[in-house]
Scaffold this motif. Structure first.
Motif, PDB file in Angstrom:
ATOM      1  N   LYS A 150      -1.632  40.289 -86.314  1.00 59.95           N
ATOM      2  CA  LYS A 150      -1.754  38.832 -85.926  1.00 59.95           C
ATOM      3  C   LYS A 150      -2.201  38.660 -84.292  1.00 59.95           C
ATOM      4  O   LYS A 150      -3.007  37.782 -83.973  1.00 59.95           O
ATOM      5  CB  LYS A 150      -0.507  38.121 -86.213  1.00 59.95           C
ATOM      6  N   ARG A 151      -1.613  39.673 -83.726  1.00 57.29           N
ATOM      7  CA  ARG A 151      -2.034  39.560 -82.074  1.00 57.29           C
ATOM      8  C   ARG A 151      -3.276  39.899 -81.872  1.00 57.29           C
ATOM      9  O   ARG A 151      -3.979  39.551 -81.298  1.00 57.29           O
ATOM     10  CB  ARG A 151      -0.834  40.430 -81.332  1.00 57.29           C
ATOM     11  N   LYS A 152      -3.840  41.033 -82.759  1.00 59.58           N
ATOM     12  CA  LYS A 152      -5.046  41.646 -82.535  1.00 59.58           C
ATOM     13  C   LYS A 152      -6.169  40.391 -82.759  1.00 59.58           C
ATOM     14  O   LYS A 152      -7.359  40.445 -82.007  1.00 59.58           O
ATOM     15  CB  LYS A 152      -5.431  42.926 -83.112  1.00 59.58           C
ATOM     16  N   ASP A 153      -5.895  39.930 -83.882  1.00 59.17           N
ATOM     17  CA  ASP A 153      -6.808  38.742 -84.391  1.00 59.17           C
ATOM     18  C   ASP A 153      -6.971  37.780 -83.396  1.00 59.17           C
ATOM     19  O   ASP A 153      -7.920  36.955 -83.142  1.00 59.17           O
ATOM     20  CB  ASP A 153      -6.357  38.154 -85.681  1.00 59.17           C
ATOM     21  N   LYS A 154      -5.956  37.305 -82.753  1.00 62.03           N
ATOM     22  CA  LYS A 154      -5.930  36.356 -81.582  1.00 62.03           C
ATOM     23  C   LYS A 154      -6.056  36.757 -80.163  1.00 62.03           C
ATOM     24  O   LYS A 154      -6.047  36.137 -79.046  1.00 62.03           O
ATOM     25  CB  LYS A 154      -4.483  35.512 -81.578  1.00 62.03           C
ATOM     26  N   GLU A 155      -6.096  38.269 -79.981  1.00 58.13           N
ATOM     27  CA  GLU A 155      -6.194  38.731 -78.757  1.00 58.13           C
ATOM     28  C   GLU A 155      -7.281  38.091 -77.710  1.00 58.13           C
ATOM     29  O   GLU A 155      -6.869  37.657 -76.575  1.00 58.13           O
ATOM     30  CB  GLU A 155      -6.439  40.164 -78.746  1.00 58.13           C
ATOM     31  N   ILE A 156      -8.466  37.878 -78.180  1.00 58.58           N
ATOM     32  CA  ILE A 156      -9.579  37.330 -77.277  1.00 58.58           C
ATOM     33  C   ILE A 156      -9.168  35.903 -76.913  1.00 58.58           C
ATOM     34  O   ILE A 156      -9.547  35.441 -75.738  1.00 58.58           O
ATOM     35  CB  ILE A 156     -10.913  37.452 -77.991  1.00 58.58           C
ATOM     36  N   GLU A 157      -8.682  35.114 -78.138  1.00 57.86           N
ATOM     37  CA  GLU A 157      -8.420  33.748 -77.596  1.00 57.86           C
ATOM     38  C   GLU A 157      -7.284  33.578 -76.725  1.00 57.86           C
ATOM     39  O   GLU A 157      -7.596  32.781 -75.941  1.00 57.86           O
ATOM     40  CB  GLU A 157      -8.066  33.164 -78.971  1.00 57.86           C
ATOM     41  N   ASP A 158      -6.212  34.398 -76.959  1.00 56.44           N
ATOM     42  CA  ASP A 158      -5.225  34.386 -76.067  1.00 56.44           C
ATOM     43  C   ASP A 158      -5.581  34.651 -74.644  1.00 56.44           C
ATOM     44  O   ASP A 158      -5.193  33.985 -73.695  1.00 56.44           O
ATOM     45  CB  ASP A 158      -4.091  34.963 -76.497  1.00 56.44           C
ATOM     46  N   ALA A 159      -6.367  35.664 -74.414  1.00 54.87           N
ATOM     47  CA  ALA A 159      -6.827  36.606 -73.033  1.00 54.87           C
ATOM     48  C   ALA A 159      -7.691  35.115 -72.512  1.00 54.87           C
ATOM     49  O   ALA A 159      -7.345  34.844 -71.224  1.00 54.87           O
ATOM     50  CB  ALA A 159      -7.304  37.554 -73.160  1.00 54.87           C
ATOM     51  N   ARG A 160      -8.586  34.454 -73.183  1.00 60.08           N
ATOM     52  CA  ARG A 160      -9.542  33.596 -72.631  1.00 60.08           C
ATOM     53  C   ARG A 160      -8.690  32.344 -72.011  1.00 60.08           C
ATOM     54  O   ARG A 160      -8.663  31.765 -71.144  1.00 60.08           O
ATOM     55  CB  ARG A 160     -10.276  33.289 -73.774  1.00 60.08           C
ATOM     56  N   ARG A 161      -7.619  32.023 -72.904  1.00 60.92           N
ATOM     57  CA  ARG A 161      -6.597  30.832 -72.566  1.00 60.92           C
ATOM     58  C   ARG A 161      -5.826  31.241 -71.107  1.00 60.92           C
ATOM     59  O   ARG A 161      -5.837  30.098 -70.335  1.00 60.92           O
ATOM     60  CB  ARG A 161      -5.620  30.521 -73.678  1.00 60.92           C
ATOM     61  N   VAL A 162      -5.303  32.474 -71.126  1.00 55.50           N
ATOM     62  CA  VAL A 162      -4.755  32.732 -69.858  1.00 55.50           C
ATOM     63  C   VAL A 162      -5.803  32.357 -68.534  1.00 55.50           C
ATOM     64  O   VAL A 162      -5.462  31.950 -67.664  1.00 55.50           O
ATOM     65  CB  VAL A 162      -4.438  34.105 -69.881  1.00 55.50           C
ATOM     66  N   ALA A 163      -6.902  33.337 -68.788  1.00 52.70           N
ATOM     67  CA  ALA A 163      -8.121  33.162 -67.907  1.00 52.70           C
ATOM     68  C   ALA A 163      -8.497  31.951 -67.258  1.00 52.70           C
ATOM     69  O   ALA A 163      -8.414  31.559 -66.217  1.00 52.70           O
ATOM     70  CB  ALA A 163      -9.174  33.962 -68.278  1.00 52.70           C
TER      71      ALA A 163
END
Length: 240
Positions: A150-163
């Motif tokens: 689940k986290r791998k699937d959302k990893e890019i999305e989550d990282a972009r949100r942080v940035a």
């Protein structure tokens, strides 16, 4: 130096993770290697019956956690029956467990290996290996494998949100410190491991395994700049 001395004088055994763990071991609690109690002053670990508590290797305990091996309900029974009946039970926390903020681990519980206990959970029953538990009472939410996927699937999305949120709020370009948990995504495998990533790898207690993953995988982005471009963040527009 003075600050550390004052801290030890004021907070004594709870002045640091190291001193609290040493204190608990001296009392008789069995604690393995690589354990961390992130905020000892806000954490209470029952050592009235220290032989009843076993904590394995690489157990991480967040602020506000309570671990109990007994209670004082015998006082209520004594008022009614006149008898004193104890309720001391063992607690075992096996290897590689994270216990989230303000969780409570009740007497008689065994937490298996590779387990995550969610913040605010009350653990009243045993937790099986390789799983995530949360709630009151805590129940199994998913397997560790399911959480990883689940986290791998959302990893890019989550990282972009942080940035993006960091950039929008501060006007500054997010660097490797801000994006430290996502460095695997865009760190060049042919270059030296970034300092922040290396710290995380060492902190997990599995440096060789994480380094092997680093060396033998391909990042989703060529480098940090490539990732930032995917976030539509341009270094030229940084507002200092």
């Amino acid at each position: 130096m003075i600050k550390e001395l004052l801290k030890k004088l004021i907070f004594r055994e709870k002045s640091s993770s190291k001193t609290y763990i040493q204190f608990l071991r001296k009392k008789g609690v069995k604690i393995g290697d690589g354990c961390t109690i992130f905020y000892p002053r806000g954490t209470n670990i029952d050592y009235q019956n220290p032989q009843m508590l076993t904590i394995g290797n690489y157990v991480r305990i967040a602020d506000g956690v309570r671990i109990l091996t007994h209670d004082y309900s015998l006082s209520v029974l004594a008022h009614v029956k006149g008898d004193i009946v104890g309720s001391v039970k063992p607690v075992t926390i096996q290897d590689n467990v994270f216990i989230g903020m303000n969780a409570i681990i009740l007497a008689g519980v065994t937490i298996g290996k590779n387990v995550i206990i969610g913040a605010g959970s009350i653990v009243t029953r045993d937790c099986e290996d390789d799983a995530v538990y949360a709630g009151n009472p805590a129940r199994k939410i998913c397997t560790l494998e399911e959480l990883y996927n689940k986290r791998k699937d959302k990893e890019i999305e989550d990282a972009r949100r942080v940035a993006i949120q960091y950039y929008n709020r501060t006007g500054l370009i997010p660097d490797e410190t801000i994006l430290r948990e996502y460095l695997m995504m865009f760190s060049n495998r042919k270059e030296e491991i970034p300092v922040e990533l290396k710290k995380l790898m060492l902190d997990t207690g599995e440096y060789e395994k994480t380094k092997d993953f680093f060396d033998n995988t391909t990042p989703q982005f060529k480098d940090l700049d490539d990732f930032l471009r995917s976030c539509k963040i341009d270094k030229k527009t940084e507002n200092r």
